[in-house]
Enzyme design. Structure first.
Site, PDB file in Angstrom:
ATOM      1  N   GLU A 175      -7.876 -48.724 -91.430  1.00  0.00           N
ATOM      2  CA  GLU A 175      -7.205 -49.731 -91.241  1.00  0.00           C
ATOM      3  C   GLU A 175      -7.351 -51.069 -91.502  1.00  0.00           C
ATOM      4  O   GLU A 175      -8.517 -51.189 -90.375  1.00  0.00           O
ATOM      5  CB  GLU A 175      -5.708 -49.361 -91.787  1.00  0.00           C
ATOM      6  N   GLU A 264      -0.507 -50.900 -97.298  1.00  0.00           N
ATOM      7  CA  GLU A 264       0.543 -50.262 -96.624  1.00  0.00           C
ATOM      8  C   GLU A 264       1.721 -51.805 -96.516  1.00  0.00           C
ATOM      9  O   GLU A 264       1.299 -52.322 -96.825  1.00  0.00           O
ATOM     10  CB  GLU A 264       0.287 -50.219 -94.924  1.00  0.00           C
ATOM     11  N   ASP A 294       4.206 -48.161 -93.398  1.00  0.00           N
ATOM     12  CA  ASP A 294       3.835 -48.106 -92.420  1.00  0.00           C
ATOM     13  C   ASP A 294       4.886 -48.157 -91.984  1.00  0.00           C
ATOM     14  O   ASP A 294       6.110 -48.058 -92.315  1.00  0.00           O
ATOM     15  CB  ASP A 294       3.891 -49.541 -92.769  1.00  0.00           C
ATOM     16  N   GLU A 351       0.163 -42.977 -86.175  1.00  0.00           N
ATOM     17  CA  GLU A 351      -0.323 -44.083 -85.543  1.00  0.00           C
ATOM     18  C   GLU A 351      -0.326 -43.950 -84.111  1.00  0.00           C
ATOM     19  O   GLU A 351       0.716 -43.162 -83.865  1.00  0.00           O
ATOM     20  CB  GLU A 351      -0.175 -45.150 -86.306  1.00  0.00           C
TER      21      GLU A 351
HETATM   22  O1    G Z   1       2.101 -51.948 -87.901  1.00  0.00           O
HETATM   23  P1    G Z   1       0.904 -51.736 -88.469  1.00  0.00           P
HETATM   24  O2    G Z   1       0.491 -50.118 -88.142  1.00  0.00           O
HETATM   25  O3    G Z   1       0.063 -51.963 -88.762  1.00  0.00           O
HETATM   26  O4    G Z   1       0.065 -51.799 -86.971  1.00  0.00           O
HETATM   27  C1    G Z   1      -1.032 -51.598 -86.163  1.00  0.00           C
HETATM   28  C2    G Z   1      -1.234 -52.228 -85.414  1.00  0.00           C
HETATM   29  O5    G Z   1      -0.703 -51.404 -83.582  1.00  0.00           O
HETATM   30  C3    G Z   1      -1.954 -52.878 -84.923  1.00  0.00           C
HETATM   31  O6    G Z   1      -1.583 -54.286 -83.856  1.00  0.00           O
HETATM   32  C4    G Z   1      -3.221 -52.719 -83.847  1.00  0.00           C
HETATM   33  O7    G Z   1      -3.934 -53.238 -83.492  1.00  0.00           O
HETATM   34  C5    G Z   1      -1.782 -51.168 -83.446  1.00  0.00           C
HETATM   35  N1    G Z   1      -2.238 -50.205 -82.161  1.00  0.00           N
HETATM   36  C6    G Z   1      -3.461 -49.613 -82.995  1.00  0.00           C
HETATM   37  N2    G Z   1      -3.994 -48.439 -82.246  1.00  0.00           N
HETATM   38  C7    G Z   1      -2.522 -47.969 -81.132  1.00  0.00           C
HETATM   39  C8    G Z   1      -2.097 -47.442 -80.072  1.00  0.00           C
HETATM   40  O8    G Z   1      -3.114 -45.882 -80.129  1.00  0.00           O
HETATM   41  N3    G Z   1      -1.272 -48.207 -79.763  1.00  0.00           N
HETATM   42  C9    G Z   1      -1.260 -49.282 -79.482  1.00  0.00           C
HETATM   43  N4    G Z   1       0.406 -49.397 -79.053  1.00  0.00           N
HETATM   44  N5    G Z   1      -1.148 -49.702 -81.008  1.00  0.00           N
HETATM   45  C10   G Z   1      -2.197 -49.765 -81.396  1.00  0.00           C
HETATM   46  O1    G Z   2      -3.195 -55.627 -86.001  1.00  0.00           O
HETATM   47  P1    G Z   2      -2.215 -55.753 -84.871  1.00  0.00           P
HETATM   48  O2    G Z   2      -3.263 -55.407 -84.494  1.00  0.00           O
HETATM   49  O3    G Z   2      -2.090 -57.020 -84.284  1.00  0.00           O
HETATM   50  O4    G Z   2      -1.113 -56.359 -85.555  1.00  0.00           O
HETATM   51  C1    G Z   2       0.150 -56.170 -86.464  1.00  0.00           C
HETATM   52  C2    G Z   2       0.705 -56.125 -86.792  1.00  0.00           C
HETATM   53  O5    G Z   2       0.082 -57.140 -88.329  1.00  0.00           O
HETATM   54  C3    G Z   2       1.093 -55.125 -87.095  1.00  0.00           C
HETATM   55  O6    G Z   2       2.263 -55.074 -88.126  1.00  0.00           O
HETATM   56  C4    G Z   2      -0.147 -55.124 -89.281  1.00  0.00           C
HETATM   57  O7    G Z   2       0.597 -54.059 -89.871  1.00  0.00           O
HETATM   58  C5    G Z   2      -0.206 -56.458 -89.079  1.00  0.00           C
HETATM   59  N1    G Z   2      -1.252 -56.816 -89.845  1.00  0.00           N
HETATM   60  C6    G Z   2      -2.115 -56.923 -89.962  1.00  0.00           C
HETATM   61  N2    G Z   2      -3.537 -57.309 -90.243  1.00  0.00           N
HETATM   62  C7    G Z   2      -1.945 -57.787 -91.790  1.00  0.00           C
HETATM   63  C8    G Z   2      -3.044 -58.354 -92.677  1.00  0.00           C
HETATM   64  O8    G Z   2      -4.115 -58.690 -93.843  1.00  0.00           O
HETATM   65  N3    G Z   2      -1.826 -58.636 -93.806  1.00  0.00           N
HETATM   66  C9    G Z   2      -0.108 -58.021 -94.093  1.00  0.00           C
HETATM   67  N4    G Z   2       0.109 -58.847 -94.287  1.00  0.00           N
HETATM   68  N5    G Z   2      -0.215 -57.962 -92.301  1.00  0.00           N
HETATM   69  C10   G Z   2      -0.984 -58.031 -91.388  1.00  0.00           C
HETATM   70 MN    MN Z   3      -0.745 -51.137 -90.957  1.00  0.00          MN
END
Ligand code: G
Ligand code: G
Ligand code: MN
Length: 407
Positions: A175, A264, A294, A351
């Site tokens: 991702e 996503e 997502d 996730e």
């Molecule tokens: O909402 P989305 O699924 O796109 O967000 C991915 C987020 O989840 C990112 O902020 C990423 O850093 C965080 N993340 C990834 N793996 C883990 C995990 O194992 N635990 C937690 N608490 N956050 C995670």
């Molecule tokens: O990356 P993190 O580890 O902090 O992600 C936090 C949130 O931000 C997650 O819900 C993830 O889906 C969103 N996010 C991270 N990268 C992107 C991006 O490139 N585009 C959008 N729209 N959302 C993002």
């Molecule tokens: Mn995501």
């Protein structure tokens, strides 16, 4: 000369007596100490009072510690965190990793009840994080002007978090997550700038840049493999009717197969979407891209909506994977989502996998793929080879059946 300020410590614990005790100990050490018993006032206090240290109880009834740490990072706290334990090491590890990934300083861990001596040792060993008056204001909110400049100066880059197959433990995809490296403000996480991009109209050029970089990565690093790439979209991106055509054209130029790319969308975002969004999602699907819902389980969608929208994958929100180990209700949610997804021919991704037991658990519940800090942190493209080598050597291979073919 700026007068030396008494170091400030802010305490969060749901037990008022514990707050008072810690504040008392801190005062004896010459600190200016204050406390809160609930996350929201604590976060507000942390943002306005500029403490040097935050002492955090991670097990709060309203919000878990990881959520609180994410919120602290999002508001750009510079204080050093001191975590109080009495809780399982999995929570502590996850909290620590979340904090570090977000550029926060974790000064130490103290078990409760703490002594004055323990608190003194930790306080003295930690560099207080708050900015002094001569420094740039790290806590100032980022503005649209900053964001526009970031796009011009190419300050926004990508990190990649691996996904593995639950059955074989093999690398299945990454991702893509955006990271902003500001020359003065340091690392800024997406929860601080995606909403700003959305409200200011900059989400279109920002996404353009993220998608372009991601496709280049796919073309250079993933060609000839079965490894996919997932890219987050904002609902606002779907208002652009030319999006699907442009991405498809770029894939053609770079030789990237559309079915290696998954877009996503959050559950809430997708569900709020008007009919035009449905058209656009369908067009992305027709061009061969894959679509993931997502954070599934956090919105208020009905299952019927899922049938209406052309998704290929469900990502079960980490709140369910996290609680599946301890709660039969959460296990039942995961089981039901897996059954529903399978019935609709969707792939299921879990996730937030933070330890080996969680991985075994979601594998047993029938999830296809898994992602989380335990498998791999979001990393720069230069770190992937090293991660892969160590995962092959040390990664677990839960024996739950034959190898799953990656589609
Ligand atoms: O909402 P989305 O699924 O796109 O967000 C991915 C987020 O989840 C990112 O902020 C990423 O850093 C965080 N993340 C990834 N793996 C883990 C995990 O194992 N635990 C937690 N608490 N956050 C995670
Ligand atoms: O990356 P993190 O580890 O902090 O992600 C936090 C949130 O931000 C997650 O819900 C993830 O889906 C969103 N996010 C991270 N990268 C992107 C991006 O490139 N585009 C959008 N729209 N959302 C993002
Ligand atoms: Mn995501």
């Amino acid at each position: 000369m700026v007068p030396v300020r008494q170091p400030r410590v802010l305490v969060l614990d749901d037990d008022r007596a514990v707050v008072d005790t810690i504040c008392g100990l801190a005062s004896l050490l010459g600190l200016d100490a204050r406390g809160e018993t609930a996350p929201d006032p604590f976060l507000k206090h942390a943002a306005t009072w500029e403490p040097d240290f935050l002492i955090l109880d991670l097990l709060m009834p309203e919000r878990d510690g990881v959520e609180i740490i994410r919120a602290l990072a999002a508001q750009g706290t510079r204080a050093s965190l001191i975590l109080t334990s009495g809780i399982g090491s999995a929570v502590l590890n996850a909290a620590q990793r979340t904090a570090i990934e977000r550029g926060l300083t974790v000064g130490g861990v103290i078990s409760k009840p703490m002594t004055r001596e323990e608190l003194r040792l930790v306080i003295e060993s930690v560099p207080a994080g708050a900015p002094d008056a001569n420094q740039v204001d790290h806590q100032r909110a980022v503005t649209v002007i900053d964001l526009r400049q970031a796009l011009d100066r190419e300050e926004i880059g990508l990190v990649y978090q691996p996904q593995i197959t639950c059955m074989g433990g093999e690398l299945a995809g990454f991702e893509v997550l955006a990271r902003w490296h500001h020359p003065e403000l340091g690392l800024i996480m997406p929860d601080r700038f995606i909403p700003l991009a959305e409200s200011s109209g900059l989400i279109a050029p920002l996404t353009e840049k993220i998608v372009a970089d991601a496709l280049e990565f796919a073309s250079e690093r993933l060609a000839g493999t079965f490894i996919g790439l997932s890219i987050n979209l904002s609902t606002l991106n779907l208002k652009d009717l030319t999006f699907a055509d442009r991405v498809a054209a770029r894939c053609g130029e770079l030789g990237v197969m559309p079915d290696h790319i998954t877009f996503e969308l959050t559950e809430t975002g997708a569900m709020e979407a008007p009919t035009s969004t449905l058209d656009l999602l369908t067009r992305l699907r027709l061009k061969g891209f894959r679509l993931s819902m997502d954070d599934f389980g956090t919105g208020y969608s009905s299952m019927a909506q899922l049938v209406r929208l052309p998704f290929t994958e469900i990502k079960i929100d980490r709140s369910f994977t996290a609680s599946a180990q301890v709660s039969e209700d959460s296990r039942e949610v995961v089981r039901s989502v897996v059954a529903l997804g399978k019935g609709l021919g969707l792939e299921i991704v879990a996730e937030g996998i933070e330890d080996t037991r969680m991985l075994a658990h979601v594998a047993n519940l029938g999830c296809d793929r898994a992602q989380g800090y335990y498998i791999g942190m979001p990393m720069g493209s230069g770190e992937i080879a090293g991660w892969q080598a160590s995962w092959i050597t040390h990664g677990p291979r839960p024996e739950t059946g034959s190898m799953a073919p990656l589609s």
